[in-house]
Design a protein around this motif. Sequence first.
Motif, PDB file in Angstrom:
ATOM      1  N   GLU A  55       0.832  -1.205   0.000  1.00  0.00           N
ATOM      2  CA  GLU A  55       0.000   0.000   0.000  1.00  0.00           C
ATOM      3  C   GLU A  55       0.867   1.257   0.000  1.00  0.00           C
ATOM      4  N   ARG A  56       1.928   1.252   0.786  1.00  0.00           N
ATOM      5  CA  ARG A  56       2.848   2.392   0.790  1.00  0.00           C
ATOM      6  C   ARG A  56       3.538   2.536  -0.568  1.00  0.00           C
TER       7      ARG A  56
ATOM      8  N   TYR B 233       3.897   5.358  -5.865  1.00  0.00           N
ATOM      9  CA  TYR B 233       3.672   5.403  -7.315  1.00  0.00           C
ATOM     10  C   TYR B 233       2.784   6.575  -7.694  1.00  0.00           C
ATOM     11  N   GLU B 234       1.790   6.863  -6.876  1.00  0.00           N
ATOM     12  CA  GLU B 234       0.922   8.006  -7.151  1.00  0.00           C
ATOM     13  C   GLU B 234       1.711   9.307  -7.084  1.00  0.00           C
ATOM     14  N   ARG B 235       2.637   9.391  -6.139  1.00  0.00           N
ATOM     15  CA  ARG B 235       3.473  10.588  -6.053  1.00  0.00           C
ATOM     16  C   ARG B 235       4.386  10.696  -7.276  1.00  0.00           C
TER      17      ARG B 235
ATOM     18  N   GLN C 268       2.228   1.702  -3.468  1.00  0.00           N
ATOM     19  CA  GLN C 268       1.263   2.275  -4.406  1.00  0.00           C
ATOM     20  C   GLN C 268       1.092   3.777  -4.180  1.00  0.00           C
ATOM     21  N   GLN C 269       1.142   4.192  -2.930  1.00  0.00           N
ATOM     22  CA  GLN C 269       1.073   5.625  -2.635  1.00  0.00           C
ATOM     23  C   GLN C 269       2.297   6.341  -3.217  1.00  0.00           C
TER      24      GLN C 269
END
Length: 491
Positions: A312-313, A318-320, A315-316
């Motif tokens: 989950e971290r 990756y969003e950044r 993926q976060q």
Amino acid sequence: MGIEIEDKFDVPPDYAVPDLSGVAEVVGPKGHQLVALYYDTPDLRLATRGVTLRRRRGGADPGWHLKLPKAKGVRQEITHPLTRSTRTVPDELAELVRAYSRGGELRPVAELDTKRTVTLLVDGDARLLEVADDRVKGTVLGEEPRVERWREVEAELLSGDEALLAKVGKRLRKAGARPADSASKLARLLQPPTPDRVPTEPGTAGEVLVDYLESQVTALLSQDPRVRRAEEDAVHQMRVACRRLRSALKAFKSLLGDTQALQDELRWLGNVLGEARDLEVIRDRFARHLEGLAPELVTGPIATRLGDDLHEREQQAYERIKDTLSGARYYALLDALDALVADPGLRKPAGKPAEKTLNGVAVKNWDRVTKAYDTAQAVEDPERREIAMHDVRKAAKRARYTAEALRPTLGKPMRKLAKNAEAVQEILGLHQDGVVAQEVLAKEAESAREAGEDTFTYGLLIGIERGAAERAHEEFPRVWAETLQAVKKVV
């Protein structure tokens, strides 16, 4: 997404496609009418970089097609279903070309109307290769449209091997075809400008350096769409391109002007990419450790904490990354890299013969490794010495990248130097990875303890990581001694 492996040929108007039945079973020919609109910025930023974005009607694969530049003869194609609008590029595709468009408006710039005759080479139900004979009418759109007509033949592998492609190409050439002058129909029609570049004197250190910088800028750009699609290893490869560019700017500073601001921006981008990459690596590392333990030794929801939570971290992160790759700061960095390649502001030493000048750069960068090592060994405090050894690793990585950059010019000695520097980098990296992993595990164990969870397995994993770090630490003196002996024979 698909990978294209194809050969293109220019042919005269009266060209006759040869009989290919001696190569494989032939199906066809069959005719198609294809009409494609091509999209670009007004100043053709996509076409200049070899990127093709089109909306095509007719044939077996109508829809939107994005073709990204070739790498080792292979071209990546991404498709999207046909949309009703001819004015607006689908958001998914517009996103993938941002590194090239950099905020510029995408609009129709050309139309290709193609009468295509397709011949298939098959083996039973397997479609091996397609030969497309195209009669093309191309129109450059604008206030004063321009029309051109020509004919070309394309051989594209479907499920066959490259030996088949070579055999078909040989027959096509024997019948009068010649390798195409342009990589695509659009390039032939538009004749996009080549990026401006201040010429460098052949055989000079400056020529070698600028060619290398250009190759790494191209590598960085080619990974951008792959990173946006979260493809395997893309973040790592883009990060490596950033590091190689930074390393080159540092290593060759005697040949260049002041590039400190650009180095800082490359460090910034590398750090943004590094967060997701580091989480990915350590999550995979812990998963392998857990798989190697007996089931009775895995207690509590540790797999969730070290798997799902870290994912989950990741993926976060990756969003950044995606936010960063669509921002003005990133576009400014790309513009600055283009400007550097176009006019690097070379200093006087860059005009000297490549071999002598660049060999000196390689030697100097290896000397930095030995000086960093001597400095670290002079530190009495163990913790501070360990921090100083991290500088040795960074110096070894820079020496490796420098030698790899010079390998095409200086040959075997640089290949050996790169290999030796990599050996130092890797053994120190194994130690550092073990230390970092212990820190992550200790932090996760503390969270688990506060939640009332069993932390027994965390202790086991910390022990595994401590053992790995200690083995690398014990192994380093041998690797260092062997490397010094090997380098003496090279530099």
